[in-house]
Design an enzyme around this catalytic site. Structure first.
Site, PDB file in Angstrom:
ATOM      1  N   ILE A 140       3.559   5.851  -2.786  1.00 57.55           N
ATOM      2  CA  ILE A 140       4.770   6.528  -3.262  1.00 57.55           C
ATOM      3  C   ILE A 140       4.698   6.726  -4.770  1.00 57.55           C
ATOM      4  O   ILE A 140       5.033   7.789  -5.294  1.00 57.55           O
ATOM      5  CB  ILE A 140       6.022   5.708  -2.893  1.00 57.55           C
ATOM      6  CG1 ILE A 140       6.206   5.684  -1.378  1.00 57.55           C
ATOM      7  CG2 ILE A 140       7.257   6.292  -3.556  1.00 57.55           C
ATOM      8  CD1 ILE A 140       7.204   4.658  -0.887  1.00 57.55           C
ATOM      9  N   LYS A 148       0.831  -1.194   0.000  1.00 54.22           N
ATOM     10  CA  LYS A 148       0.000   0.000   0.000  1.00 54.22           C
ATOM     11  C   LYS A 148       0.876   1.259   0.000  1.00 54.22           C
ATOM     12  O   LYS A 148       0.598   2.237  -0.696  1.00 54.22           O
ATOM     13  CB  LYS A 148      -0.878  -0.017   1.257  1.00 54.22           C
ATOM     14  CG  LYS A 148      -2.199   0.714   1.116  1.00 54.22           C
ATOM     15  CD  LYS A 148      -3.073   0.409   2.329  1.00 54.22           C
ATOM     16  CE  LYS A 148      -3.765   1.663   2.823  1.00 54.22           C
ATOM     17  NZ  LYS A 148      -4.351   1.460   4.174  1.00 54.22           N
ATOM     18  N   LYS A 149       1.938   1.195   0.786  1.00 56.46           N
ATOM     19  CA  LYS A 149       2.832   2.349   0.843  1.00 56.46           C
ATOM     20  C   LYS A 149       3.552   2.549  -0.483  1.00 56.46           C
ATOM     21  O   LYS A 149       3.771   3.685  -0.924  1.00 56.46           O
ATOM     22  CB  LYS A 149       3.829   2.171   1.985  1.00 56.46           C
ATOM     23  CG  LYS A 149       3.172   2.229   3.360  1.00 56.46           C
ATOM     24  CD  LYS A 149       4.191   2.247   4.478  1.00 56.46           C
ATOM     25  CE  LYS A 149       3.557   2.533   5.823  1.00 56.46           C
ATOM     26  NZ  LYS A 149       2.638   1.485   6.293  1.00 56.46           N
ATOM     27  N   ILE A 150       3.896   1.452  -1.106  1.00 60.40           N
ATOM     28  CA  ILE A 150       4.555   1.573  -2.413  1.00 60.40           C
ATOM     29  C   ILE A 150       3.626   2.257  -3.405  1.00 60.40           C
ATOM     30  O   ILE A 150       4.030   3.158  -4.149  1.00 60.40           O
ATOM     31  CB  ILE A 150       4.963   0.168  -2.931  1.00 60.40           C
ATOM     32  CG1 ILE A 150       6.135  -0.363  -2.101  1.00 60.40           C
ATOM     33  CG2 ILE A 150       5.332   0.224  -4.406  1.00 60.40           C
ATOM     34  CD1 ILE A 150       6.592  -1.749  -2.494  1.00 60.40           C
TER      35      ILE A 150
END
Length: 596
Positions: A279, A274-276
């Site tokens: 980003i 999810k963080k990727i």
DNA sequence: AGGCAGTACTG
DNA sequence: CAGTAC
DNA sequence: GCCT
């Protein structure tokens, strides 16, 4: 009759924390009764306290003259409903002792207040609650340590105005370390070759890297998170991020979506995916840019040898922002844990990487001395040097003697070598004391204590280890530095520089370096070499393999059901674990987990 | 839901 | 035991 | 945090 039978205690400011928990159990096991203070919001602590209750003060609040210090901070840690408890204690003059003196009673198997010194809490203020805000009124000021109280208040405002000198040490650099290794000639051309690596416990490869690939945009924010969790003490979460980063580095294709990453790359789960995606969409992660004030503080403290995440958090939560600040408010933090003083003194030097080409010089010096002492002894460089890294965080030396399994001989030897090298000014400091080391080095410790004015009227005796199985040292070459390392370091704040012993004349001396002496029994040479060569990630991976096979692996050998399978032959250990033997250079990287 | 490497030293 | 370090 |  139990030691503390019938005696009632109360621990202030609270009984949280490991050591206190331990003492608490100890007291109760010996028949003592503890009044719950902060744990109990009903105020029943106040109801049950009486004039015979003994107050156990956290050592941080007691100075070397057994005066209460930092009452305002004590107060801050007491919850509001315990202020009245504290006032009761003062008004009734309850007996107060330093909680660590409990161990004295236990040691003497006798509960006798004459064995210890009562803590003087006279001359301090009485507190009142105003709208939930606690105020301090100083009633009188006499006695030995009141001046320090006032100083504290001054210094507080002073330190608050202090600006954070450094921010985010973003070291953009690249890491390629494995594969090629031998090149002592720095490959300056491409950006830089810093490798943070294993001096940090669970960072297997540097997290400050910038990969050549196009995935570094993703890696950098993740690395930042890893560092954040690390200084916060969430080691498993930090490790997860680091493993994810390693896996991303190995992944040669561009990452175009979080889903793709999660599906194709090991060690990436729903959260990091999810963080990727975030980003990729926005270029950054929410909460990374701003919330770094706490991170800076935690990082500043825990960069010091001897200060870990818990201490850093505690100091931070007390709004302390420099070592000097800590010193003025909690001098005991340093008196008890004197090695921290040397961590502080060499704060900057010890962060500097050691160029590979210089390592041999350090080894040579030790080798020469060792030969004079006992020509049969051997010493070899382990750690990151042995793994071929171009720069090392510290120097790990393994001592052994063919045929010798005698721990006493081994221990005495490294102690003696270290002492001899201290006399030759190669060893600059020890981080541990024995009787012999204290003889030559004790004054140096006292000098540091005097520097922070902790020795004034106190002889100070140290805890001496009967013998040492490892020596943790600071060493320095008496020659100019040949190669300047280019890794970024956290700088000491101006306030704290007065303690610094870091090298300021690089035309005369090299930087002070961290050097560790380890010993191993001849019969354990193989497993010890594996252990001390590392990397730590590699060790963990290997030990996991052992677990999977129902075995246990340590620096002392490979075991099954507590029976030793092998400890001398390195390759045999790999064999027994069904792992292909690889040279140390290949142990920088984890043999990744399988794909999902 | 529980494991995540294992040992040594200190207060 | 928890914290720190290896 | 991820993995099993």
């Amino acid at each position: 009759m139990l030691l503390f039978q019938g005696q009632q205690f109360v621990i202030l400011p609270n009984s949280e924390g490991s050591y206190l928990g331990y003492l608490t159990r100890l007291i109760e096991k010996n028949g003592g009764h503890l009044i719950s203070s902060v744990e109990d919001e009903t105020g029943s602590g106040l109801a049950t306290i009486d004039s015979s209750t003994i107050v156990l003060l956290n050592s941080s609040f007691v100075d070397e003259n057994f005066n209460l210090i930092q009452e305002n901070f004590l107060l801050r840690e007491l919850r509001p409903f315990n202020i009245s408890l504290w006032n009761f204690i003062k008004e009734n003059n309850l007996k107060c002792i330093d909680i660590k003196d409990i161990s004295i009673f236990i040691k003497n198997k006798k509960f006798d207040l004459n064995l210890v010194q009562l803590v003087n809490i006279e001359g301090h203020s009485v507190f009142k609650l105003n709208d939930g805000v606690t105020t301090v009124q100083t009633i009188k000021s006499e006695g030995t340590n009141n001046s320090s109280d006032e100083k504290i208040l001054e210094s507080k405002s002073e330190s608050e105005s202090e600006s954070e000198s450094e921010s985010e040490s973003e070291s953009e650099s690249e890491s390629e370390s494995e594969s090629e290794s031998e090149s002592e000639s720095e490959s300056e051309s491409e950006s830089e070759s810093e490798s943070e690596s294993e001096s940090e416990t669970d960072i297997e490869i540097d997290v400050n890297r910038k990969t050549k690939g196009n995935n570094d945009r993703i890696v950098n924010p993740l690395a930042k998170l890893a560092r954040k969790y690390k200084v916060e003490g969430d080691t498993f979460r930090a490790r997860s991020y680091n493993l994810a980063i390693l896996s991303i580095d190995k992944y040669t294709l561009p990452i175009t979506s979080g889903i793709q990453a999660q599906k194709e790359i090991p060690n990436i789960g729903p959260s990091i995916a999810k963080k990727i995606q975030r980003i990729l969409d926005t270029g950054t992660l929410p909460g990374l840019e701003q919330a770094s004030e706490q991170f800076d503080s935690l990082q500043y403290f825990s960069t010091c040898h001897g200060v870990g995440s818990e201490t850093a958090k505690r100091w931070n939560s007390l709004k302390l922002d420099s070592f000097k600040d800590v010193l003025e408010k909690f001098p005991n933090e340093f008196a008890v844990e004197w090695p921290i003083l040397f961590g502080w003194s060499y704060y900057e030097d010890w962060q500097k990487k050691i160029p590979r080409s210089v390592c041999a010089k350090y080894l040579q010096i030790v080798e020469d001395e060792l030969f004079l002492l006992d020509p049969d002894f051997k010493v070899e460089l382990q750690g990151s040097f042995n793994r071929g890294l171009p720069e090392c965080g510290d120097l790990d030396l393994l001592f052994y003697k063919p045929g010798c399994d005698d721990l006493n001989v081994l221990c005495r030897t490294i102690e003696e070598i270290a002492i001899r090298l201290y006399k030759k000014s190669f060893v600059k400091c020890f981080l541990q004391l024995t009787e012999q080391i204290e003889k030559v080095f004790g004054n140096q410790v006292r000098e540091r204590l005097a520097k922070i004015r902790l020795t004034e009227n106190k002889p100070k005796k140290f805890n001496l280890a009967p013998r040492i199985k490892k020596a943790l040292l600071g060493v320095q070459l008496q020659e100019p530095i040949s190669i300047e390392p280019h890794n970024e370091i956290v700088e000491l704040k101006d306030n704290d520089k007065f303690m610094s012993l870091s090298n300021e004349d690089t035309s005369k001396y090299d930087y002070c370096r961290r050097m560790d002496f380890f010993i191993c029994k001849w019969s354990e040479l193989g497993s010890s070499r594996i252990h001390f060569t590392g990397s730590s990630e590699y060790n963990r991976w290997m030990r996991l393999k052992a677990i999977e096979k129902g075995m246990k692996m340590t620096q002392h050998g490979l075991f099954k059901d507590d029976r030793l399978l092998e400890s001398f032959n390195e390759k045999k250990i790999f064999e027994l674990l069904d792992i292909e033997y690889v040279e140390p250079q290949l142990r920088n990287q984890v043999n990744k987990r399988q794909k999902k």
